[in-house]
Design a protein around this motif. Structure first.
Motif, PDB file in Angstrom:
ATOM      1  N   PRO A  34      27.416 -10.053  14.745  1.00  0.00           N
ATOM      2  CA  PRO A  34      26.562  -9.842  15.916  1.00  0.00           C
ATOM      3  C   PRO A  34      27.224 -10.284  17.222  1.00  0.00           C
ATOM      4  CG  PRO A  34      25.318 -10.863  14.144  1.00  0.00           C
ATOM      5  CD  PRO A  34      26.750 -10.870  13.738  1.00  0.00           C
ATOM      6  N   LEU A  35      27.975 -11.365  17.191  1.00  0.00           N
ATOM      7  CA  LEU A  35      28.648 -11.836  18.402  1.00  0.00           C
ATOM      8  C   LEU A  35      29.736 -10.863  18.848  1.00  0.00           C
ATOM      9  CD1 LEU A  35      28.962 -15.641  17.627  1.00  0.00           C
ATOM     10  CD2 LEU A  35      27.337 -14.512  19.147  1.00  0.00           C
ATOM     11  N   TRP A  36      30.484 -10.330  17.897  1.00  0.00           N
ATOM     12  CA  TRP A  36      31.534  -9.373  18.229  1.00  0.00           C
ATOM     13  C   TRP A  36      30.929  -8.107  18.832  1.00  0.00           C
ATOM     14  CZ3 TRP A  36      32.972  -4.453  16.645  1.00  0.00           C
ATOM     15  CH2 TRP A  36      34.256  -4.051  16.979  1.00  0.00           C
ATOM     16  N   LEU A  37      29.830  -7.642  18.251  1.00  0.00           N
ATOM     17  CA  LEU A  37      29.169  -6.450  18.779  1.00  0.00           C
ATOM     18  C   LEU A  37      28.631  -6.702  20.188  1.00  0.00           C
ATOM     19  CD1 LEU A  37      27.307  -5.315  15.558  1.00  0.00           C
ATOM     20  CD2 LEU A  37      29.165  -4.093  16.686  1.00  0.00           C
ATOM     21  N   ALA A  38      28.049  -7.862  20.414  1.00  0.00           N
ATOM     22  CA  ALA A  38      27.538  -8.191  21.744  1.00  0.00           C
ATOM     23  C   ALA A  38      28.687  -8.335  22.748  1.00  0.00           C
ATOM     24  CB  ALA A  38      26.716  -9.472  21.684  1.00  0.00           C
ATOM     25  N   TRP A  39      29.817  -8.872  22.321  1.00  0.00           N
ATOM     26  CA  TRP A  39      30.976  -9.019  23.198  1.00  0.00           C
ATOM     27  C   TRP A  39      31.457  -7.655  23.712  1.00  0.00           C
ATOM     28  CZ3 TRP A  39      33.567 -12.701  25.710  1.00  0.00           C
ATOM     29  CH2 TRP A  39      34.826 -12.395  26.185  1.00  0.00           C
ATOM     30  N   HIS A  40      31.361  -6.656  22.853  1.00  0.00           N
ATOM     31  CA  HIS A  40      31.779  -5.313  23.232  1.00  0.00           C
ATOM     32  C   HIS A  40      30.629  -4.482  23.797  1.00  0.00           C
ATOM     33  CE1 HIS A  40      35.869  -5.641  21.898  1.00  0.00           C
ATOM     34  NE2 HIS A  40      35.448  -6.221  20.791  1.00  0.00           N
ATOM     35  N   LEU A  42      27.685  -3.709  22.672  1.00  0.00           N
ATOM     36  CA  LEU A  42      26.954  -2.862  21.738  1.00  0.00           C
ATOM     37  C   LEU A  42      25.650  -3.588  21.425  1.00  0.00           C
ATOM     38  CD1 LEU A  42      29.975  -1.977  19.442  1.00  0.00           C
ATOM     39  CD2 LEU A  42      28.981  -0.545  21.213  1.00  0.00           C
ATOM     40  N   TRP A  43      24.759  -3.634  22.401  1.00  0.00           N
ATOM     41  CA  TRP A  43      23.562  -4.476  22.330  1.00  0.00           C
ATOM     42  C   TRP A  43      22.636  -4.073  21.189  1.00  0.00           C
ATOM     43  CZ3 TRP A  43      25.210  -8.189  25.059  1.00  0.00           C
ATOM     44  CH2 TRP A  43      25.888  -7.994  26.244  1.00  0.00           C
ATOM     45  N   VAL A  44      22.374  -2.804  21.047  1.00  0.00           N
ATOM     46  CA  VAL A  44      21.450  -2.349  20.000  1.00  0.00           C
ATOM     47  C   VAL A  44      22.040  -2.636  18.625  1.00  0.00           C
ATOM     48  CG1 VAL A  44      20.321  -0.309  19.023  1.00  0.00           C
ATOM     49  CG2 VAL A  44      20.447  -0.589  21.495  1.00  0.00           C
ATOM     50  N   GLU A  45      23.320  -2.357  18.465  1.00  0.00           N
ATOM     51  CA  GLU A  45      23.976  -2.606  17.182  1.00  0.00           C
ATOM     52  C   GLU A  45      24.014  -4.098  16.863  1.00  0.00           C
ATOM     53  OE1 GLU A  45      25.081  -0.668  19.578  1.00  0.00           O
ATOM     54  OE2 GLU A  45      25.727   1.259  18.768  1.00  0.00           O
ATOM     55  N   ALA A  46      24.230  -4.925  17.889  1.00  0.00           N
ATOM     56  CA  ALA A  46      24.257  -6.379  17.680  1.00  0.00           C
ATOM     57  C   ALA A  46      22.885  -6.887  17.249  1.00  0.00           C
ATOM     58  CB  ALA A  46      24.700  -7.092  18.958  1.00  0.00           C
ATOM     59  N   ALA A  47      21.843  -6.418  17.916  1.00  0.00           N
ATOM     60  CA  ALA A  47      20.485  -6.837  17.548  1.00  0.00           C
ATOM     61  C   ALA A  47      20.139  -6.359  16.138  1.00  0.00           C
ATOM     62  CB  ALA A  47      19.480  -6.301  18.555  1.00  0.00           C
ATOM     63  N   LEU A  48      20.515  -5.136  15.823  1.00  0.00           N
ATOM     64  CA  LEU A  48      20.232  -4.587  14.497  1.00  0.00           C
ATOM     65  C   LEU A  48      20.969  -5.363  13.412  1.00  0.00           C
ATOM     66  CD1 LEU A  48      18.730  -2.313  13.020  1.00  0.00           C
ATOM     67  CD2 LEU A  48      20.791  -0.946  13.248  1.00  0.00           C
ATOM     68  N   ALA A  49      22.240  -5.673  13.642  1.00  0.00           N
ATOM     69  CA  ALA A  49      23.013  -6.447  12.656  1.00  0.00           C
ATOM     70  C   ALA A  49      22.414  -7.835  12.477  1.00  0.00           C
ATOM     71  CB  ALA A  49      24.476  -6.550  13.092  1.00  0.00           C
ATOM     72  N   PHE A  50      22.010  -8.468  13.562  1.00  0.00           N
ATOM     73  CA  PHE A  50      21.414  -9.797  13.472  1.00  0.00           C
ATOM     74  C   PHE A  50      20.106  -9.761  12.688  1.00  0.00           C
ATOM     75  CE2 PHE A  50      18.646 -13.154  15.119  1.00  0.00           C
ATOM     76  CZ  PHE A  50      19.439 -14.262  14.835  1.00  0.00           C
ATOM     77  N   VAL A  51      19.266  -8.798  12.976  1.00  0.00           N
ATOM     78  CA  VAL A  51      17.974  -8.690  12.289  1.00  0.00           C
ATOM     79  C   VAL A  51      18.173  -8.391  10.810  1.00  0.00           C
ATOM     80  CG1 VAL A  51      15.888  -7.263  12.116  1.00  0.00           C
ATOM     81  CG2 VAL A  51      16.656  -8.082  14.342  1.00  0.00           C
ATOM     82  N   VAL A  52      19.062  -7.469  10.488  1.00  0.00           N
ATOM     83  CA  VAL A  52      19.305  -7.119   9.080  1.00  0.00           C
ATOM     84  C   VAL A  52      19.860  -8.315   8.321  1.00  0.00           C
ATOM     85  CG1 VAL A  52      20.738  -5.700   7.555  1.00  0.00           C
ATOM     86  CG2 VAL A  52      19.530  -4.650   9.453  1.00  0.00           C
ATOM     87  N   MET A  53      20.811  -9.034   8.930  1.00  0.00           N
ATOM     88  CA  MET A  53      21.381 -10.202   8.249  1.00  0.00           C
ATOM     89  C   MET A  53      20.335 -11.295   8.057  1.00  0.00           C
ATOM     90  SD  MET A  53      25.101 -10.242  10.091  1.00  0.00           S
ATOM     91  CE  MET A  53      25.902 -11.470   9.073  1.00  0.00           C
ATOM     92  N   ALA A  54      19.476 -11.480   9.057  1.00  0.00           N
ATOM     93  CA  ALA A  54      18.427 -12.494   8.939  1.00  0.00           C
ATOM     94  C   ALA A  54      17.408 -12.114   7.870  1.00  0.00           C
ATOM     95  CB  ALA A  54      17.731 -12.679  10.287  1.00  0.00           C
ATOM     96  N   ILE A  55      17.011 -10.851   7.839  1.00  0.00           N
ATOM     97  CA  ILE A  55      16.041 -10.395   6.825  1.00  0.00           C
ATOM     98  C   ILE A  55      16.629 -10.542   5.429  1.00  0.00           C
ATOM     99  CG2 ILE A  55      14.923  -8.329   5.897  1.00  0.00           C
ATOM    100  CD1 ILE A  55      14.341  -7.498   8.780  1.00  0.00           C
ATOM    101  N   LEU A  56      17.889 -10.182   5.254  1.00  0.00           N
ATOM    102  CA  LEU A  56      18.510 -10.309   3.938  1.00  0.00           C
ATOM    103  C   LEU A  56      18.606 -11.767   3.504  1.00  0.00           C
ATOM    104  CD1 LEU A  56      21.324  -7.623   4.202  1.00  0.00           C
ATOM    105  CD2 LEU A  56      19.238  -7.505   2.830  1.00  0.00           C
ATOM    106  N   SER A  57      18.932 -12.659   4.415  1.00  0.00           N
ATOM    107  CA  SER A  57      18.994 -14.083   4.075  1.00  0.00           C
ATOM    108  C   SER A  57      17.618 -14.629   3.718  1.00  0.00           C
ATOM    109  CB  SER A  57      19.588 -14.878   5.234  1.00  0.00           C
ATOM    110  OG  SER A  57      20.924 -14.518   5.429  1.00  0.00           O
ATOM    111  N   MET A  58      16.598 -14.266   4.508  1.00  0.00           N
ATOM    112  CA  MET A  58      15.237 -14.746   4.217  1.00  0.00           C
ATOM    113  C   MET A  58      14.718 -14.176   2.902  1.00  0.00           C
ATOM    114  SD  MET A  58      13.203 -15.036   7.824  1.00  0.00           S
ATOM    115  CE  MET A  58      13.567 -13.414   8.430  1.00  0.00           C
ATOM    116  N   LEU A  59      15.023 -12.913   2.647  1.00  0.00           N
ATOM    117  CA  LEU A  59      14.587 -12.294   1.398  1.00  0.00           C
ATOM    118  C   LEU A  59      15.243 -12.973   0.200  1.00  0.00           C
ATOM    119  CD1 LEU A  59      12.869  -9.983   0.253  1.00  0.00           C
ATOM    120  CD2 LEU A  59      14.911  -8.557   0.365  1.00  0.00           C
ATOM    121  N   GLY A  60      16.518 -13.307   0.335  1.00  0.00           N
ATOM    122  CA  GLY A  60      17.209 -14.016  -0.742  1.00  0.00           C
ATOM    123  C   GLY A  60      16.618 -15.393  -0.979  1.00  0.00           C
ATOM    124  N   GLU A  61      16.267 -16.105   0.080  1.00  0.00           N
ATOM    125  CA  GLU A  61      15.636 -17.432  -0.058  1.00  0.00           C
ATOM    126  C   GLU A  61      14.254 -17.312  -0.675  1.00  0.00           C
ATOM    127  OE1 GLU A  61      16.652 -20.595   0.585  1.00  0.00           O
ATOM    128  OE2 GLU A  61      18.672 -19.788   0.951  1.00  0.00           O
TER     129      GLU A  61
END
Length: 157
Positions: A34-40, A42-61
């Motif tokens: 997400p940080l790399w995408l935001a650096w370049h 790519l705001w929508v892609e960064a937000a989407l990657a962050f949300v997907v990674m967070a959802i996957l981590s929460m779902l695993g927990e």
């Protein structure tokens, strides 16, 4: 040797305004997606990657499979590492940029130098090119009068 895609902004053809995007694996995109995408920018892609990674981590927990959530988040990071540069090129195209060419070089500096030399050589080649089609101003004026050959005579079918 790496391949660099040369992207040119809309409405400009100066070599100073071009952007070089290296086609290859983005290690920083893999390590901090997400940080790399935001650096370049790519705001929508960064937000989407962050949300997907967070959802996957929460779902695993939530399911008691923390390792599965981490592995799925790792897959998202791997995707960003593999396709991050293509996402950058797609974002530039959406903003009106167009691909001017491709340059093979070891480093960014070498790619910039090669591109500048190729642009200079191309400008010289176009300046010295001969005209294949003659200038219309030098053509003979059309002749009026009798014409031989197949012509349509008024009144006859």
């Amino acid at each position: 040797m790496a391949i660099y895609v040369v992207m040119e902004p809309p409405g400009r053809s100066e070599t100073a305004d071009v952007t070089f995007v290296r086609d290859g694996f983005a290690w920083l995109g893999f390590l901090a997606a997400p940080l790399w995408l935001a650096w370049h920018r790519l705001w929508v892609e960064a937000a989407l990657a962050f949300v997907v990674m967070a959802i996957l981590s929460m779902l695993g927990e939530k399911l008691g499979l923390a390792w599965a959530g981490s592995l799925l988040s790792l897959l998202v990071s791997l995707y960003i590492g593999l396709e991050g540069q293509a996402l950058r090129i797609a974002a530039l195209r959406r903003r009106g940029w167009h691909e001017r060419g491709v340059v093979a070089a070891d480093r960014l500096y070498d790619a910039e130098t090669r591109d500048a030399l190729e642009a200079e050589a191309m400008a010289e080649e176009q300046a010295t090119m001969q005209r294949i089609v003659p200038d219309a101003a030098l053509a003979r004026p059309p002749q009026t009068g009798i014409a031989l050959g197949l012509t349509h005579t008024p009144g006859k079918p």
